[in-house]
Scaffold this motif. Structure first.
Motif, PDB file in Angstrom:
ATOM      1  N   UNK A 225     -11.039  26.650  41.342  1.00  0.00           N
ATOM      2  CA  UNK A 225     -10.658  27.887  42.022  1.00  0.00           C
ATOM      3  C   UNK A 225      -8.921  28.233  41.114  1.00  0.00           C
ATOM      4  N   UNK A 226      -8.568  27.255  40.492  1.00  0.00           N
ATOM      5  CA  UNK A 226      -7.071  27.006  40.321  1.00  0.00           C
ATOM      6  C   UNK A 226      -7.436  27.377  38.370  1.00  0.00           C
ATOM      7  N   UNK A 227      -8.332  26.807  37.932  1.00  0.00           N
ATOM      8  CA  UNK A 227      -8.811  27.162  36.642  1.00  0.00           C
ATOM      9  C   UNK A 227      -9.085  28.817  36.735  1.00  0.00           C
ATOM     10  N   UNK A 228      -9.972  29.020  37.333  1.00  0.00           N
ATOM     11  CA  UNK A 228     -10.091  30.779  37.399  1.00  0.00           C
ATOM     12  C   UNK A 228      -9.070  31.486  37.667  1.00  0.00           C
ATOM     13  N   UNK A 229      -8.677  31.529  39.155  1.00  0.00           N
ATOM     14  CA  UNK A 229      -7.447  32.004  40.085  1.00  0.00           C
ATOM     15  C   UNK A 229      -5.749  32.420  39.955  1.00  0.00           C
ATOM     16  N   UNK A 230      -6.203  30.776  39.176  1.00  0.00           N
ATOM     17  CA  UNK A 230      -4.241  30.422  39.157  1.00  0.00           C
ATOM     18  C   UNK A 230      -4.250  30.197  40.369  1.00  0.00           C
ATOM     19  N   UNK A 231      -2.593  30.498  40.766  1.00  0.00           N
ATOM     20  CA  UNK A 231      -1.932  30.234  42.021  1.00  0.00           C
ATOM     21  C   UNK A 231      -2.977  30.493  43.485  1.00  0.00           C
ATOM     22  N   UNK A 232      -3.497  31.382  42.910  1.00  0.00           N
ATOM     23  CA  UNK A 232      -4.127  32.267  44.347  1.00  0.00           C
ATOM     24  C   UNK A 232      -5.488  31.605  44.115  1.00  0.00           C
ATOM     25  N   UNK A 233      -6.539  30.675  43.361  1.00  0.00           N
ATOM     26  CA  UNK A 233      -7.332  30.079  43.273  1.00  0.00           C
ATOM     27  C   UNK A 233      -6.446  28.506  44.507  1.00  0.00           C
ATOM     28  N   UNK A 234      -5.537  28.291  44.266  1.00  0.00           N
ATOM     29  CA  UNK A 234      -4.975  27.385  44.976  1.00  0.00           C
ATOM     30  C   UNK A 234      -4.949  27.474  46.306  1.00  0.00           C
ATOM     31  N   UNK A 235      -4.632  28.830  47.228  1.00  0.00           N
ATOM     32  CA  UNK A 235      -4.376  29.317  48.494  1.00  0.00           C
ATOM     33  C   UNK A 235      -5.680  29.856  49.095  1.00  0.00           C
ATOM     34  N   UNK A 236      -6.554  29.995  48.319  1.00  0.00           N
ATOM     35  CA  UNK A 236      -8.296  29.993  48.835  1.00  0.00           C
ATOM     36  C   UNK A 236      -9.449  29.030  48.976  1.00  0.00           C
ATOM     37  N   UNK A 237      -8.623  27.855  48.007  1.00  0.00           N
ATOM     38  CA  UNK A 237      -9.445  26.738  48.116  1.00  0.00           C
ATOM     39  C   UNK A 237      -9.005  25.877  49.443  1.00  0.00           C
ATOM     40  N   UNK A 238      -7.482  26.324  49.201  1.00  0.00           N
ATOM     41  CA  UNK A 238      -6.717  25.270  51.016  1.00  0.00           C
ATOM     42  C   UNK A 238      -8.041  26.180  52.334  1.00  0.00           C
ATOM     43  N   UNK A 239      -7.948  27.424  51.342  1.00  0.00           N
ATOM     44  CA  UNK A 239      -8.759  28.213  52.965  1.00  0.00           C
ATOM     45  C   UNK A 239      -9.827  27.754  53.562  1.00  0.00           C
ATOM     46  N   UNK A 240     -10.480  27.461  52.254  1.00  0.00           N
ATOM     47  CA  UNK A 240     -11.856  27.402  52.285  1.00  0.00           C
ATOM     48  C   UNK A 240     -12.650  25.801  52.010  1.00  0.00           C
ATOM     49  N   UNK A 241     -11.837  24.940  51.575  1.00  0.00           N
ATOM     50  CA  UNK A 241     -12.293  23.502  51.568  1.00  0.00           C
ATOM     51  C   UNK A 241     -12.496  22.136  52.174  1.00  0.00           C
ATOM     52  N   UNK A 242     -11.274  23.275  53.635  1.00  0.00           N
ATOM     53  CA  UNK A 242     -11.415  21.979  54.729  1.00  0.00           C
ATOM     54  C   UNK A 242     -13.100  22.214  54.888  1.00  0.00           C
ATOM     55  N   UNK A 243     -13.409  23.048  55.013  1.00  0.00           N
ATOM     56  CA  UNK A 243     -15.048  23.868  56.064  1.00  0.00           C
ATOM     57  C   UNK A 243     -15.955  23.634  55.528  1.00  0.00           C
ATOM     58  N   UNK A 244     -16.093  23.627  53.590  1.00  0.00           N
ATOM     59  CA  UNK A 244     -16.892  23.510  53.157  1.00  0.00           C
ATOM     60  C   UNK A 244     -17.564  21.769  52.651  1.00  0.00           C
ATOM     61  N   UNK A 245     -16.685  21.545  53.104  1.00  0.00           N
ATOM     62  CA  UNK A 245     -16.974  20.099  52.865  1.00  0.00           C
ATOM     63  C   UNK A 245     -18.081  19.082  54.381  1.00  0.00           C
ATOM     64  N   UNK A 246     -17.973  20.565  54.995  1.00  0.00           N
ATOM     65  CA  UNK A 246     -18.815  19.432  56.475  1.00  0.00           C
ATOM     66  C   UNK A 246     -20.819  19.543  55.378  1.00  0.00           C
ATOM     67  N   UNK A 247     -21.144  19.833  54.749  1.00  0.00           N
ATOM     68  CA  UNK A 247     -22.330  19.749  54.705  1.00  0.00           C
ATOM     69  C   UNK A 247     -22.316  17.965  53.755  1.00  0.00           C
ATOM     70  N   UNK A 248     -21.887  17.818  53.518  1.00  0.00           N
ATOM     71  CA  UNK A 248     -21.396  15.941  53.062  1.00  0.00           C
ATOM     72  C   UNK A 248     -21.694  15.067  53.866  1.00  0.00           C
ATOM     73  N   UNK A 249     -20.876  15.684  54.989  1.00  0.00           N
ATOM     74  CA  UNK A 249     -21.360  14.945  56.610  1.00  0.00           C
ATOM     75  C   UNK A 249     -22.143  14.947  56.880  1.00  0.00           C
ATOM     76  N   UNK A 250     -23.430  16.589  57.215  1.00  0.00           N
ATOM     77  CA  UNK A 250     -23.899  16.765  57.930  1.00  0.00           C
ATOM     78  C   UNK A 250     -24.771  16.287  57.255  1.00  0.00           C
TER      79      UNK A 250
END
Length: 421
Positions: free
Chosen positions: A166-191
């Motif tokens: 996301x940083x490579x794609x969107x720069x600083x905004x990509x980092x913000x988007x990652x912070x907003x979504x990563x905590x949730x998307x990793x649920x698939x690993x635990x399930x």
């Protein structure tokens, strides 16, 4: 499994997490510089506050009572179901607040409404984080350390790939988007990891609401919520003061130093969360508690002291490797910050007793008091000494906190007087 083995396993997981954090931090430093890192720091603290509110601060209580109830399936089912009801209520409420109040929240924490869409995205995914946090707390309470650590490794790697992409794609905004979504998307690993688990089954989370268990969980919720919200809020206030007094770049220097400290201490804090808290919660005998404390101090404090010393010796190389030349002013912070880290870990080893033994009032009061003193000391010392003043404040505050915690928890660790029969 003892603290040494848990620490070694945690070291593997933490090494992966540290590598991921270092690569992400380097990417943000290159893309945004000190000012960009300060913005990311603000949003990270906002995310911490929101996630704590969304899960109701219940994960520590779930870990404690899952460990404490052991083989009592009825009580364990009751606490899991009650926790699920409470988490459902809190995460839906927080999600609605984020969706409705995205614009003013963006202005308050990021100084612009331009990132309101990131906060709305956060609102759409926050409930997935709550599920991930609740299930991990159960795994931890069952003391399934291997599963817990392997899941954390996989989640760290997934976070790394998503964030860098996301940083490579969107720069600083990509980092913000990652912070907003990563905590949730990793649920698939635990399930995937718990798909055949004997205890973590859907039926155990829909057994109804138990008022007595809710009261017990909410006692822990009060402690963990206060700690997890006050700490990032304190960081926001201190960072805002530095930015307002010395400029946004100076705030970025402080954020970079905070980032270094949090990365290298992760191995210790992970071990404490995975082994130390469940063990203290399940230990009732006075002498056994003293033994656990002694073992923890003998293992943890030398590791922290040697790590801090090594980081101080390599501080110039670390700044060059992890950041850019624009971050060289942060070198003045290393000495006092690392000293403060050593004192902090000593105080945390004792403060975990307050969590394990449900000392709600003492925990909440000390968290609020010493968060306030840190902000006050930072305001005074930054005005008087410049950027290095925040490091002075950090160390001084933890010295005061340690002295207080020694007194508050003394009944658990001081020797029992001998009485003749």
């Amino acid at each position: 499994m003892n603290l040494i083995r848990t620490s070694l396993l945690s070291l593997i997981a933490t090494s992966v997490k540290m590598l991921a954090s270092l690569l992400i931090g380097k990417a943000v430093a290159i893309v945004g510089g000190p000012a960009g890192l300060a913005t990311i720091g603000q949003f990270q603290n906002f995310v911490q506050i929101v996630l704590t509110a969304a899960k109701g601060g219940l994960d520590t209580g779930v870990t404690k009572y899952t460990a404490e109830y052991g083989g009592d399936e009825g009580k364990r089912r009751s606490v899991l179901s009650t926790a699920a009801w409470l988490c459902g209520a809190t995460c839906v409420t927080v999600s609605l607040v984020l969706l409705i109040g995205a614009r003013p929240l963006s202005e308050a924490f990021l100084m612009t409404s331009a990132y309101a869409y990131v906060i709305r995205l956060f609102g759409l995914t926050v409930c997935l984080f709550v599920v991930n946090s609740l299930l991990l707390a159960v795994v931890n309470g069952l003391q399934e350390t291997r599963t817990y650590i392997l899941v954390n490794i996989a989640q760290s790697l997934l976070t790394l790939f998503l964030t860098i992409g996301l940083i490579a794609w969107l720069g600083l905004v990509g980092a913000l988007v990652a912070l907003a979504t990563n905590q949730s998307l990793v649920l698939v690993v635990l399930l995937w990891a718990i798909r055949h688990h004997a205890v973590i089954r859907w039926s155990n989370f829909r057994a109804g609401f138990d008022r007595a268990e809710a009261v017990r969980l909410l006692r822990y919720s009060a402690m963990t919520t206060v700690s997890a919200i006050v700490s990032p809020l304190t960081a926001v206030l201190v960072r805002d003061h530095i930015a307002g007094t010395l400029g946004q770049n100076a705030a970025g220097q402080w954020q970079a130093m905070w980032y270094v400290a949090s990365v290298y201490l992760t191995v210790v804090t992970t071990s404490l969360a995975v082994y130390y808290l469940p063990k203290l919660s399940a230990t009732l005998d006075h002498e056994d508690i003293r033994s656990e404390l002694k073992q923890a101090f003998l293992i943890v404090m030398p590791i922290v002291t040697l790590s801090a010393s090594a980081i101080y010796a390599a501080r110039k190389w670390i700044v060059q490797l992890l950041f850019t030349d624009a971050f060289r002013p942060m070198l003045q912070l290393f000495g006092w910050m690392l000293l403060g880290d050593i004192v902090k870990m000593a105080s945390w080893l004792l403060s975990y007793l307050m969590l394990a033994k449900a000392m709600t009032r003492a925990f909440v009061v000390t968290e609020l008091l010493f968060s306030a003193t840190f902000v006050l000391l930072a305001y005074v010392l930054v005005n008087r000494h410049g950027l290095v003043g925040v490091a002075y404040a950090y160390t001084a505050n933890y010295v005061l906190y340690l002295a207080c915690i020694v007194v508050v928890t003394r009944r658990f660790w001081r020797p029992v007087p001998f009485s003749a029969t």
